[in-house]
Design an enzyme around this catalytic site. Structure first.
Site, PDB file in Angstrom:
ATOM      1  CB  CYS A  11      -3.474  -1.701  -1.491  1.00  0.00           C
ATOM      2  SG  CYS A  11      -5.075  -1.827  -1.178  1.00  0.00           S
ATOM      3  CG  ASN A  14      -9.782  -0.063  -2.348  1.00  0.00           C
ATOM      4  OD1 ASN A  14     -10.928   0.634  -2.960  1.00  0.00           O
ATOM      5  ND2 ASN A  14      -9.356   0.720  -1.373  1.00  0.00           N
ATOM      6  CB  CYS A  16      -5.864  -4.793   3.821  1.00  0.00           C
ATOM      7  SG  CYS A  16      -6.676  -6.631   3.975  1.00  0.00           S
ATOM      8  NE  ARG A  17      -1.443  -4.104   0.947  1.00  0.00           N
ATOM      9  CZ  ARG A  17      -0.647  -4.509   0.207  1.00  0.00           C
ATOM     10  NH1 ARG A  17       0.555  -4.272  -0.147  1.00  0.00           N
ATOM     11  NH2 ARG A  17      -1.358  -5.051  -1.004  1.00  0.00           N
ATOM     12  CB  SER A  18      -5.419   1.490  -0.591  1.00  0.00           C
ATOM     13  OG  SER A  18      -6.390   0.587  -1.008  1.00  0.00           O
ATOM     14  CG  ASP A 127      -1.149  -8.427   0.973  1.00  0.00           C
ATOM     15  OD1 ASP A 127      -2.021  -8.360   1.733  1.00  0.00           O
ATOM     16  OD2 ASP A 127      -1.546  -9.255  -0.111  1.00  0.00           O
TER      17      ASP A 127
HETATM   18  P1  4NP Z   1      -4.954  -5.051   0.233  1.00  0.00           P
HETATM   19  O1  4NP Z   1      -5.048  -6.848   0.680  1.00  0.00           O
HETATM   20  O2  4NP Z   1      -4.259  -5.159  -0.977  1.00  0.00           O
HETATM   21  O3  4NP Z   1      -4.054  -4.333   1.357  1.00  0.00           O
HETATM   22  O4  4NP Z   1      -6.536  -4.977   0.166  1.00  0.00           O
HETATM   23  C1  4NP Z   1      -5.275  -7.736   0.051  1.00  0.00           C
HETATM   24  C2  4NP Z   1      -6.688  -8.055  -0.140  1.00  0.00           C
HETATM   25  C3  4NP Z   1      -7.013  -8.997  -0.713  1.00  0.00           C
HETATM   26  C4  4NP Z   1      -6.256  -9.803  -1.453  1.00  0.00           C
HETATM   27  C5  4NP Z   1      -4.651  -9.628  -1.251  1.00  0.00           C
HETATM   28  C6  4NP Z   1      -4.489  -8.517  -0.551  1.00  0.00           C
HETATM   29  N1  4NP Z   1      -6.650 -11.213  -2.126  1.00  0.00           N
HETATM   30  O5  4NP Z   1      -5.683 -11.734  -2.605  1.00  0.00           O
HETATM   31  O6  4NP Z   1      -7.950 -11.321  -2.190  1.00  0.00           O
END
Ligand code: 4NP
Length: 159
Positions: A11, A14, A16-18, A127
């Protein structure tokens, strides 16, 4: 047929989703008795959160489903991941474009949208970072369904 397979979830951050996908898919694989044949990891395309544990909301949502992801730590994707992993499964179209750019320069496994293994009409795991708690449950529902589809796919290739 192969003896083992390795799977990388990707993702943006790294956190939240992955890591959620890593935890949920690991549980699905363990329940199927295939833990010794399938190795699972995750990473992000971005570097902002490298070294951090998953987001507290992601940890709580996973814990409600009996999955502990608190030991995972964020890392950024490297070109070598595309040669190390058999499956590179991304969460959204932006991740896909970013990983495809790495592959154009370095070759390796072709990235795919993870939800292509699910049955719903969604093709992206949204997201959840800037949304509320509920977004994390939606993420886990989508991940759970795609994990079951992915398991079915891997069963075809494993001995
Ligand atoms: P992820 O979520 O891609 O599912 O881990 C996010 C975590 C942090 C950010 C964006 C998405 N950020 O912009 O910091």
């Amino acid at each position: 047929m192969s003896e083992s397979v390795n799977v990388l979830f990707v993702c943006l951050g790294n956190i939240c989703r992955s890591p959620s996908a890593e935890g949920i898919f690991r549980k699905v694989v363990e329940a199927a008795g295939l833990a010794d044949k399938v190795s699972i990891s995750s990473c992000g395309t971005g570097s902002w959160h490298v070294g951090k544990a998953p987001d507290a909301r992601a940890r709580a949502a996973a814990a409600r489903r009996g999955v502990d992801i608190s030991d995972l730590r964020a890392r950024q994707i490297q070109a070598s991941d595309l040669t190390a992993f058999d499956y590179v499964l991304v969460m959204d179209q932006q991740n896909l474009a970013d990983v495809q750019r790495i592959r154009e320069r370095n070759g390796g496994t072709r990235p795919e949208l993870f939800l292509h293994y699910g049955r719903s009409s969604h093709d992206e795991v949204p997201d959840p970072y800037y949304g509320g708690e509920k977004g994390f449950d939606t993420v886990l529902d989508l991940i759970q369904e795609a994990s079951e589809g992915l398991l079915a796919e891997l069963r075809k290739t494993l001995n």
